[in-house]
Enzyme design. Structure first.
Site, PDB file in Angstrom:
ATOM      1  N   GLU A  83      23.183 -17.495 -61.365  1.00 16.50           N
ATOM      2  CA  GLU A  83      22.498 -16.233 -61.625  1.00 16.50           C
ATOM      3  C   GLU A  83      23.105 -15.417 -62.765  1.00 16.50           C
ATOM      4  O   GLU A  83      22.377 -14.740 -63.494  1.00 16.50           O
ATOM      5  CB  GLU A  83      22.505 -15.371 -60.341  1.00 16.50           C
ATOM      6  N   SER A 343      28.534  -6.092   3.472  1.00 18.32           N
ATOM      7  CA  SER A 343      29.856  -6.202   4.098  1.00 18.32           C
ATOM      8  C   SER A 343      31.009  -6.180   3.096  1.00 18.32           C
ATOM      9  O   SER A 343      32.154  -6.419   3.486  1.00 18.32           O
ATOM     10  CB  SER A 343      29.927  -7.503   4.915  1.00 18.32           C
TER      11      SER A 343
END
Length: 704
Positions: A83, A343
């Protein structure tokens, strides 16, 4: 074709004319500098910085923040080589590249290469400029020159890495790498790096999921350029060209979605949230929850919470069987929902009895029918075991012994210790106060509450504040009296006050009992486990811990509906077992502290050999004949022959029991609360019973 050639010639001529005047722009003062503060997706990370979940930015785009040191160096080399080869030398405009692009357009009659620098592309992406507009090209050039006067090169390059488009709503190389490759961009193969360089050139035309051939051609062009520049050797480039192109977009990580969403809502302006979770363990347990839910009835969900009870750090938080499971209300975080604990509070009741000197694991206690005022608890199987040890009573989760001990220690003390552990119990709105029913699940607690409780037991009775890493508002911390740092669980009063949950010897007794049940053989002796099933089969629980971690499991319907047959043993224990198997390491439970008394029932001091079931001043424990009732007429068929036996039942009191009929001893079963006796004939009889404490009760009946 002629029109395209004319367009290319025009663009080439314009480019040359523009380039001829570009050098003069370097001497001109720039406009307002471009703002490089880019809105990026909020991230939620685990304890090691691994991504748990990301959120889109306001416009629905995935733009995950990334820095230069978080990207593979090869990718950066290929990007600059393809690029902007002179990126580190030019001042925002590469005049040579621009002239070359114009000349190639004039010579070939088409656009061969672009002359835009990465700086110009950052400007175009940041300002939303058109790529084919000469006017916008002017703006790109001027703004790029101005940008590089005030920004460092690394800042410009980093801005490109966060802004570059990669198809659909993907922006930035990190989002693209995760979506197309399923991995972070820190380590990439040459083929993967080349693909990520190629996609922004034509992000929609090269989308791998729609146009894989175009994506391949673009990638191979980058590889060819890299080979020509000497960035890759021929063999590496050839191998990269053989690597397949991904053809599906991958989903972003969605780990701990409930906790991650809460983190984002608590601190919406924070860009990166760091939690205490372990991403690997979280992923394994989310998979486990989803798999196990498929084996459970429809609409039943699963929640799992794992914490390091040494530090209090939460390692995994699975709020449901799946966030998108509509039938199971997967959006509800069941680690925080209030439910009946069944419980699971019994260990704390027994621990308090151990601490107060009311019982020892080998003390004998009665599991027989008994009324506590108007409260008459029954066991899960509706049977009774008679005289048992306290150890057996807790391991078998018997209800009457638990309520007997709760009456002695007091419901108010139980609630106070729960709060000391960091839990927030919620009593029913209609309740006038804490009653004995809370010991069997008659209150509301969350899975987080229970994990806090069991973490304290695992630590020898020393509470620890659970921490998940969330940044909570300062005001919320002050409201709970917390002085802790951000991210500490809001319920930390236990730790700041340094009040123990239980004495060390009492906590060790609990660990010893809970790790000794037969059903734990398949889990290993290093696991202490307690199950729970709420009234009506609405909630099934399993809580367990070893020497390092504590795990809590909940199953049930988020809407609170009953699920017949859903129990902690059958539904939650298998999930708990598999959760422990997915831990990276296991640590044995610690040995006993010095205050522990090792003795059999017969060797215990006399006050500890048998639990006195009478609370101080409790009138409801008075000996009473439960059947037959006083004044009853009982038809035994005595007029037809020998007749059937009369059932005699006693409530409360302490064995042994002596039964009498008209003053004469009968029924030789001194430790049974229910016996049978056959009268010699019909008539009125006075039946009496005397218990081991000298209490007596009598009734008058007419047997026929």
């Amino acid at each position: 074709m002629i029109r395209r050639a004319l367009l290319a010639v025009c663009i080439g001529t314009a480019t040359l004319l523009l380039a001829a005047g570009m050098l003069a722009l370097h001497a001109l003062p720039g406009g307002p500098p471009l703002d490089l503060s880019i809105e990026t997706s909020a991230l939620v990370l685990d304890r090691n910085g691994q991504l748990l979940r990301a959120f889109t930015v306001d416009d629905g785009r995935w733009r995950l923040p990334v820095s230069l040191d978080e990207v593979d160096p090869l990718y950066l080399q290929l990007l600059l080589g393809y690029e902007d080869r002179r990126f580190w030398q030019h001042a925002g405009l590469d005049t040579r590249a621009l002239l070359r692009a114009g000349w190639q357009a004039l010579r070939h009659g088409r656009i061969v290469s672009g002359g835009s620098t990465l700086s110009m592309q950052v400007v175009r992406l940041r300002l939303g400029l058109e790529t084919g507009s000469v006017r916008d090209k002017w703006r790109q050039i001027g703004a790029a020159l101005a940008l590089e006067r005030v920004a460092e090169k690394a800042q410009v390059l980093e801005a490109y890495l966060n802004l570059a488009p990669f198809g659909g709503n993907l922006e930035g190389v990190r989002a693209a790498s995760l979506a197309w490759l399923g991995r972070e961009p820190r380590r990439l193969t040459p083929a993967q790096a080349a693909l990520l360089v190629a996609l922004p050139q034509a992000p929609e035309q090269r989308r791998p999921d729609r146009y894989p051939d175009a994506a391949r051609r673009g990638r191979d062009q980058v590889l060819a350029r890299a080979e020509a520049l000497g960035l890759l050797d021929a063999e590496t480039a050839a191998a990269a060209r053989r690597e397949p192109i991904p053809t599906q977009r991958r989903a972003f990580p969605m780990l701990a979605p409930h906790l991650a969403r809460r983190a984002q809502r608590l601190s919406p302006t924070v860009g990166v949230h760091r939690l205490t979770l372990d991403a690997g363990l979280q992923a394994r347990l989310q998979t486990l929850a989803a798999e196990q839910a498929e084996q459970l009835p429809d609409a039943v969900s699963v929640a799992i919470l794992v914490a390091d009870h040494g530090s209090g750090e939460i390692l995994a938080s699975v709020g449901s069987a799946g966030l998108l499971e509509r039938e199971r209300d997967g959006f509800v975080d069941m680690t925080r929902a209030l439910r009946s604990p069944g419980s699971t509070l019994k260990p704390l009741i027994y621990g308090l009895a151990f601490e107060l000197g009311l019982a020892h694991p080998e003390s004998l206690i009665e599991d027989r029918p008994r009324a506590f005022g108007g409260y008459v608890p029954e066991n899960f199987d509706r049977g009774f075991q008679g005289t048992v040890t306290v150890r057996a009573a807790l391991q078998q989760s018997l209800n009457v012994p638990a309520v007997t001990l709760l009456e002695r220690v007091g419901p108010a003390r139980l609630l106070a210790r729960l709060r000391r552990a960091g839990a927030t119990p919620h009593l029913p709105e209609a309740a006038a106060g804490a009653g004995l029913a809370i010991g069997l699940g008659g209150l509301g607690l969350s899975l987080t509450d229970l994990v806090s409780l069991y973490a304290a037991i695992a630590r020898g009775g020393d509470p620890v504040a659970l921490r998940d890493g969330l940044r909570r508002p300062t005001g919320a911390d002050r409201s709970t009296g917390s002085k802790g740092p951000p991210g500490m669980n809001a319920r930390v009063s236990a730790q700041t006050q340094h009040n123990p949950l239980l004495a060390p010897h009492a906590a060790w007794y609990l660990s010893s009992i809970l790790s000794g049940a037969e059903r734990l053989d398949q889990l290993g002796s290093a696991i202490a486990l307690k199950t729970g099933t709420s009234y009506g089969y609405r909630d099934a629980w399993a809580l367990g811990f070893d020497g390092k971690q504590v795990i809590g499991v909940w199953t049930g319907r988020p809407d609170g509906a009953a699920v017949p047959g859903l129990t902690g043993t059958q539904a939650a224990v298998p999930i708990l077992r598999d959760a422990f198997a997915r831990l990276e390491s296991r640590v044995p439970l610690p040995g006993p502290p010095s205050a522990v008394l090792m003795a059999s029932s017969a060797e215990l001091p006399l006050p500890l050999r048998r639990v006195n079931g009478n609370a101080p001043g409790a009138a409801d424990d008075q000996l009473e004949i439960a059947f037959p009732p006083d004044g009853a007429v009982v038809d035994l068929g005595l007029g037809l022959g020998s007749g059937i036996a009369l059932a005699l039942k006693v409530r409360n009191g302490s064995p042994p029991f002596q039964w009498l009929a008209n003053g004469k001893p009968i029924a030789q079963a001194p430790y049974a609360r229910s016996v049978h006796w056959r009268p010699g004939g019909p008539g009125f009889i006075t039946i009496a019973v005397i218990d081991g404490q000298g209490q007596s009760s009598r009734v008058n009946v007419n047997v026929q």
